[in-house]
Design an enzyme around this catalytic site. Structure first.
Site, PDB file in Angstrom:
ATOM      1  N   GLU A 193      46.621  49.676  34.867  1.00  0.00           N
ATOM      2  CA  GLU A 193      46.697  51.089  34.500  1.00  0.00           C
ATOM      3  C   GLU A 193      48.092  51.508  34.042  1.00  0.00           C
ATOM      4  OE1 GLU A 193      44.341  53.125  34.183  1.00  0.00           O
ATOM      5  OE2 GLU A 193      42.685  52.599  35.513  1.00  0.00           O
ATOM      6  N   GLU A 212      41.775  31.841  48.627  1.00  0.00           N
ATOM      7  CA  GLU A 212      42.715  32.607  49.438  1.00  0.00           C
ATOM      8  C   GLU A 212      43.358  31.766  50.539  1.00  0.00           C
ATOM      9  OE1 GLU A 212      40.653  34.813  53.064  1.00  0.00           O
ATOM     10  OE2 GLU A 212      40.020  35.641  51.150  1.00  0.00           O
TER      11      GLU A 212
END
Length: 306
Positions: free
Chosen positions: A83, A114
């Protein structure tokens, strides 16, 4: 580490009956849990402010801000990073979001990614990480190996570092210069950290990126004056920002924007100083892109700037 001992993994005594409630009562209870998040985040504001200052210093020195995490945490980092270019007019690659498992992990689970400390390191190495950059590790649990390995490597290189987790004194927090740990308590749905923990992380990321952009001159008053006017909605917003900042009419705002190639800061400065687009651009450059500094002391500033 005993994962069952983590706050984010314990059962919430207030939501033991979720499967036995009416739909309205169920969503009411979920909403009641969400109302606690802002308070938890507010208790971390000194650390958030420290992270904002660190991120701004990094960007002003030509470094990059890099978020890194797995699962929901990683996705939130990618979202915030993506953004920044349209909102603040920065080039792509200045704020970066990395997620364990790569772009595919944004839409599907990449099993085991992960749990690999080395993968966090190699993902940073692929970005040519240097001591000029800042790395923020994201993990609701605070014990995700991918993020821990990445932060440890960044710290060894001399990068500025911060950690955002929702468990106190987590291994991730111990790897960072700045530890931001909003303690939101047990999730409404046991262990589902996409709920309160994810909301808390999003709120913190909002403040870090927005605050850093304010401090490097991307905001004037509360207007995102470096926004890229890349579609009809944003062109209209650009006009309104120029009108609101200067008190001018729409036609004058549109004329200035056209001359300034739709650079909002330049258009505002042109109207308030009677400079040409070229002169306004030069004056902004002299002041490091800070519109308020470029306007300072000018006799045509409106009352809002005095």
């Amino acid at each position: 580490m005993d994962l069952g001992s983590l706050i984010s993994e314990t059962r919430n005594p207030d939501t033991l009956d979720l499967d036995n409630l009416s739909t309205l009562d169920m969503v009411t209870k979920l909403n009641q849990q969400d109302t606690t998040v802002a308070g938890a985040v507010s208790r971390t504001l000194p650390q958030v402010a420290e992270a904002v200052d660190s991120a701004a210093a990094t960007l002003l020195a030509g470094g990059r801000l890099i978020y890194i995490g797995a699962g929901t945490s990683g996705r939130l980092g990618v979202l915030d990073a993506s953004e920044c270019p349209p909102t603040f007019g920065i080039p792509h690659g200045v704020v970066i979001g990395l997620i364990a498992g790569g772009p595919a992990a944004l839409v599907t689970s990449v099993e085991g990614a992960e749990d690999d400390e080395g993968l966090g390191i190699s993902d940073l190495q692929a970005q040519n990480l240097s001591a000029n950059d800042m790395v923020i590790g994201l993990a609701a649990s605070g014990r995700t190996p991918y993020a821990i390995g990445a932060l440890r490597y960044a710290r060894q290189l001399g990068c500025r570092t911060a950690a955002i987790s929702c468990n106190p004194h987590s291994p991730l927090a111990l790897e960072a210069e700045i530890a931001i740990s909003p303690l939101v308590g047990p999730e409404a749905l046991t262990g589902s950290t996409r709920l309160k923990s994810g909301t808390a992380q999003k709120l913190v990321l909002n403040m870090i990126s927005t605050g850093a952009m304010i401090k490097i001159g991307k905001v004037y008053q509360n207007l995102m004056v470096d926004m890229r006017a890349s579609n009809v909605k944003l062109v209209d917003r650009a006009r309104r920002m120029v009108c609101e900042a200067t008190g001018c009419e729409v036609a004058q705002a549109e004329s200035a924007l056209q001359q300034a190639q739709y650079e909002v800061k330049t258009a505002i400065l042109m109207i308030l100083t009677d400079l040409t687009a070229e002169q306004a651009g030069q004056r902004l450059a002299m002041h490091g892109g800070f519109l308020r500094a470029a306007l300072q002391g000018h006799s045509q500033q409106p009352q809002a700037h005095k």
